[in-house]
Design an enzyme around this catalytic site. Structure first.
Site, PDB file in Angstrom:
ATOM      1  N   GLU A 100     -15.819   6.181  -7.704  1.00  0.00           N
ATOM      2  CA  GLU A 100     -15.376   5.864  -6.417  1.00  0.00           C
ATOM      3  C   GLU A 100     -13.735   5.997  -6.456  1.00  0.00           C
ATOM      4  O   GLU A 100     -13.340   5.527  -7.647  1.00  0.00           O
ATOM      5  CB  GLU A 100     -15.975   4.552  -5.966  1.00  0.00           C
ATOM      6  CG  GLU A 100     -15.701   4.266  -4.436  1.00  0.00           C
ATOM      7  CD  GLU A 100     -16.352   2.898  -4.093  1.00  0.00           C
ATOM      8  OE1 GLU A 100     -17.573   2.700  -4.543  1.00  0.00           O
ATOM      9  OE2 GLU A 100     -15.698   2.035  -3.482  1.00  0.00           O
ATOM     10  N   ASP A 102     -11.075   4.634  -4.048  1.00  0.00           N
ATOM     11  CA  ASP A 102     -10.656   3.680  -2.698  1.00  0.00           C
ATOM     12  C   ASP A 102      -9.238   3.452  -2.401  1.00  0.00           C
ATOM     13  O   ASP A 102      -8.278   2.879  -3.058  1.00  0.00           O
ATOM     14  CB  ASP A 102     -11.068   2.154  -3.193  1.00  0.00           C
ATOM     15  CG  ASP A 102     -12.663   2.158  -3.337  1.00  0.00           C
ATOM     16  OD1 ASP A 102     -13.382   3.041  -2.741  1.00  0.00           O
ATOM     17  OD2 ASP A 102     -13.041   1.221  -4.321  1.00  0.00           O
ATOM     18  N   GLU A 104      -8.185   0.716   0.744  1.00  0.00           N
ATOM     19  CA  GLU A 104      -8.738  -0.304   1.557  1.00  0.00           C
ATOM     20  C   GLU A 104      -7.772  -0.988   2.014  1.00  0.00           C
ATOM     21  O   GLU A 104      -6.709  -1.388   1.294  1.00  0.00           O
ATOM     22  CB  GLU A 104      -9.676  -1.187   0.831  1.00  0.00           C
ATOM     23  CG  GLU A 104     -10.979  -0.624   0.542  1.00  0.00           C
ATOM     24  CD  GLU A 104     -11.845  -1.628  -0.170  1.00  0.00           C
ATOM     25  OE1 GLU A 104     -13.236  -1.604   0.326  1.00  0.00           O
ATOM     26  OE2 GLU A 104     -11.573  -1.964  -1.097  1.00  0.00           O
ATOM     27  N   THR A 118      -6.091  -0.510  -3.769  1.00  0.00           N
ATOM     28  CA  THR A 118      -6.730   0.722  -4.386  1.00  0.00           C
ATOM     29  C   THR A 118      -7.567   0.217  -5.444  1.00  0.00           C
ATOM     30  O   THR A 118      -7.535  -0.781  -6.315  1.00  0.00           O
ATOM     31  CB  THR A 118      -5.734   1.573  -4.754  1.00  0.00           C
ATOM     32  OG1 THR A 118      -4.840   1.112  -5.927  1.00  0.00           O
ATOM     33  CG2 THR A 118      -4.676   1.824  -3.678  1.00  0.00           C
TER      34      THR A 118
END
Ligand code: NAG
Length: 281
Positions: A100, A102, A104, A118
């Site tokens: 993943e 990320d 956010e 992150t």
């Protein structure tokens, strides 16, 4: 991750000739996955809005899975008192040992800065948080958030300025995401028990619905085939070999120095035995 039989063959035929993409269209490239009508594709597919109220948030994901990608997305975040809300834009594979990448965005009280959070998960393991404040108000206008993911490097950028690079350090025993295809996801959800100062500031539901908008999705991507990753007529686009040069590193250091507010690599309380090995490289 070998594919078997005819499905694999069909996939190969379909994908080897196929390098995507360019200016994306949300109808074409994405599907709304949850939120009961709260997520909406607008402007003939040029943009997508997510909404959150007390009953539910909403979210979407890409129709395709990608094996390496260079993605730009513009976001305009929930304005005003957005404390407790989290807007996400990330890449993820599936399953317990998923990878993943990320972005956010943790909302905040009016006038207080958003936190850009992150993280990078490899084989189901994350714990690699870096957080930043932004050098602009991300609710006033659209800004471009980019993820470059190739076999050497993962680069997070904001308006073309790299803020984080996660390098392939497999040679030092650090896992790197390059065996599982990922989808692009976006969501808006309530994280009042986590997001704002560890849950101290609660979501103000009188401000609902909270709305965040995505637009100008632009991507160059490769697909997974039974013979590996396949990108296009152009078998080997240059972004597949891209990593930060000295100019990029100078920008990254500027962002780190002025806007980084948390780095797991320097969290000695959390890692008393010393930071994870990727931090030492
Ligand atoms: C909210 O604003 C405060 C005060 O500036 C800041 O310390 C915090 O990092 C911000 N972000 C979140 C998610 O609370």
């Amino acid at each position: 991750m070998k594919m078997k039989g005819s499905i694999g063959f069909l996939h190969l035929v379909v994908t080897t000739l196929f390098v995507a993409a360019s200016a994306g269209n949300f109808y074409q490239d994405f599907e709304i996955t949850w939120g009961d009508g709260r997520a909406k594709i607008l402007e003939n597919g040029q943009s997508l809005s997510l909404s959150l109220d007390k009953a539910s948030g909403s979210g979407f994901r890409s129709k395709n899975e990608y094996m390496f990608a260079k993605i730009d997305m513009q976001l305009k975040l929930v304005p005003g008192n957005s404390a407790g809300t989290v807007t996400t834009y990330y890449l993820s594979s599936q399953g317990p040992s998923h990878d993943e990448i990320d972005f956010e965005f943790l909302g905040n009280l009016s006038g207080d800065p958003y936190t850009l959070h992150t993280n990078v998960f490899t084989q189901g393991k994350g714990n690699r948080e870096q957080q930043f404040h932004l050098w602009f108000d991300p609710t006033n206008d659209f800004h471009t958030y980019s993820i470059l993911w190739n076999s050497q490097s993962i680069i997070f950028s904001v308006d073309g300025i790299p803020i984080r690079e996660f390098k392939n350090l497999e040679s030092k025993g650090v896992d790197f995401p390059k065996k599982q295809p990922m989808r692009i996801y976006g969501s808006l959800w309530d994280a009042e028990n986590w997001a704002t100062r560890g849950g101290l500031v609660k979501t103000d539901w009188a401000q609902a619905p909270f709305i965040a908008t995505y637009r100008n999705f632009n991507a160059q991507v490769c697909f997974w085939t039974s013979s590996g990753s396949s990108c296009s007529s152009n078998k080997s686009p240059s972004w597949l070999r891209e990593s930060l040069d000295s100019n990029g590193l100078a920008k990254l250091h500027w962002a780190e120095k002025n806007y980084m507010i948390y780095n797991y690599c320097t969290d000695t309380k959390r890692f008393p035995q010393g930071p994870p090995s990727e931090c030492l490289a």
